[in-house]
Design a protein around this motif. Sequence first.
Motif, PDB file in Angstrom:
ATOM      1  N   UNK A 287      -8.333 -77.858 -15.164  1.00 47.94           N
ATOM      2  CA  UNK A 287      -8.086 -78.071 -13.501  1.00 47.94           C
ATOM      3  C   UNK A 287      -7.496 -76.570 -13.308  1.00 47.94           C
ATOM      4  N   UNK A 288      -6.754 -75.758 -14.251  1.00 48.37           N
ATOM      5  CA  UNK A 288      -6.333 -74.753 -14.097  1.00 48.37           C
ATOM      6  C   UNK A 288      -7.349 -73.617 -13.646  1.00 48.37           C
ATOM      7  N   UNK A 289      -8.333 -73.811 -14.162  1.00 51.97           N
ATOM      8  CA  UNK A 289      -9.554 -72.681 -13.860  1.00 51.97           C
ATOM      9  C   UNK A 289     -10.694 -73.059 -13.218  1.00 51.97           C
ATOM     10  N   UNK A 290     -11.168 -74.322 -13.379  1.00 54.83           N
ATOM     11  CA  UNK A 290     -12.300 -74.791 -12.857  1.00 54.83           C
ATOM     12  C   UNK A 290     -12.196 -75.429 -11.466  1.00 54.83           C
ATOM     13  N   UNK A 291     -12.908 -74.638 -10.539  1.00 52.46           N
ATOM     14  CA  UNK A 291     -12.831 -75.071  -9.090  1.00 52.46           C
ATOM     15  C   UNK A 291     -13.825 -76.189  -8.548  1.00 52.46           C
ATOM     16  N   UNK A 292     -14.985 -75.994  -9.128  1.00 49.45           N
ATOM     17  CA  UNK A 292     -16.119 -76.962  -8.548  1.00 49.45           C
ATOM     18  C   UNK A 292     -17.181 -77.161  -9.275  1.00 49.45           C
TER      19      UNK A 292
END
Length: 401
Positions: A287-292
């Motif tokens: 979740x720190x790097x993955x947007x969508x």
Amino acid sequence: MKASIILVGTELLSGGTVDTNSIFMAEELNKYGIEIKYKLTVKDTIEDIMIALEFARKNSDLIITSGGVGPTIDDITKDAVAKFLGKRIIVDEEDFKVMKQKFDERKLKYTPNNIKQVEKPEGAVSIENQVGMCPAVYVDDIVSFPGVPSEVYDMFPRFLKWYAEEKKLLIDEIYIKDLLVYGLGESYLDQQISELFTEEGIDYEFLVKDFGIIIRLQGKNSNKNIVEKISEKIYNIIGDNIFGEGNDRLENLVITKLKEKKLSLSVAESCTGGLLAGKIVSVSGASEVFKEGLVTYSNEAKMEKLGVKEETLKKYGAVSEETALEMVKGLKTDVGVSVTGIAGPLGGTKEKPVGLVYFGLKVKDNFKVEKRILVGPRNKIRERATLQGLFYLNKMLKGNA
């Protein structure tokens, strides 16, 4: 030292359940230099288990059973082991207390037949089950595990560590190095590296996994330097396809690199239908790097969500280099991956066969499109496309270090 594995369960013979426990056990045993001599699968009967035990005793030092230690009427492995050894079955009071506490903590209903899970042959040592209810039990070089894979994965490494200490196995003499390869087949790998193994006592094997192929190098600890030198030579030959070592996995490596570079990621999927996003979010901290993740399966979705031009789709088709590039350009993050292909079994043509997949890749202002023709049934193509996309992205991120 030699071991035999006895898999207990009629469902394993009928095809109702697929064995994965022995594969895991083999890899763990290999770390201790314990050779698997035989693997036997038997029905849930005292007679069949006894026959297997008799055979294994004659041909191995350690006997490992899996399955048939639960609470139901057909869970009779420990009874068979006790009968084979001429021992009586007892209830371990300490194991019983631990099991009852687990039932209470997990708010599960205890029934009288659950007591079978903490029965064991007299004199047996219990191996704590940190996942389930039933501990593994060891007595006279026979160890019995449940058949539930997660419970085996929990207990088996701890048992082996204890067993090696008890038997004073010289585990420090074994040195193993695993090189993780993606995109090359076993026969090609063997052709490329077999001539490197001229030293006596230095071995290699290929382990085919869903994440790629492991080239496992193994020798005595005193030969560690030789193993490392061979490893360097393998890197020189096929280094572009080696993505990691040991416990590395593509999705973990990608997330780690994105965090280090402080880059954001999004994906646009067509034929993989969300598998790529699922693989990414399986990594803790993604979740720190993955947007969508966008599943743009239809042409309309590709146009509306990603800005793919209608004329591009009409001229080149949804499965094309041009569409893959416009898909990844439609993503707004620092890093992006697009996947569009034909998973089959329908939809293929001579020009665009089943298995044709295009991957659009973006790292900041750098764009690239890769093409692959993958083989297999529909879901296997989708899974391979997911890993292939991660493999390409990992390489591109390394190139932008």
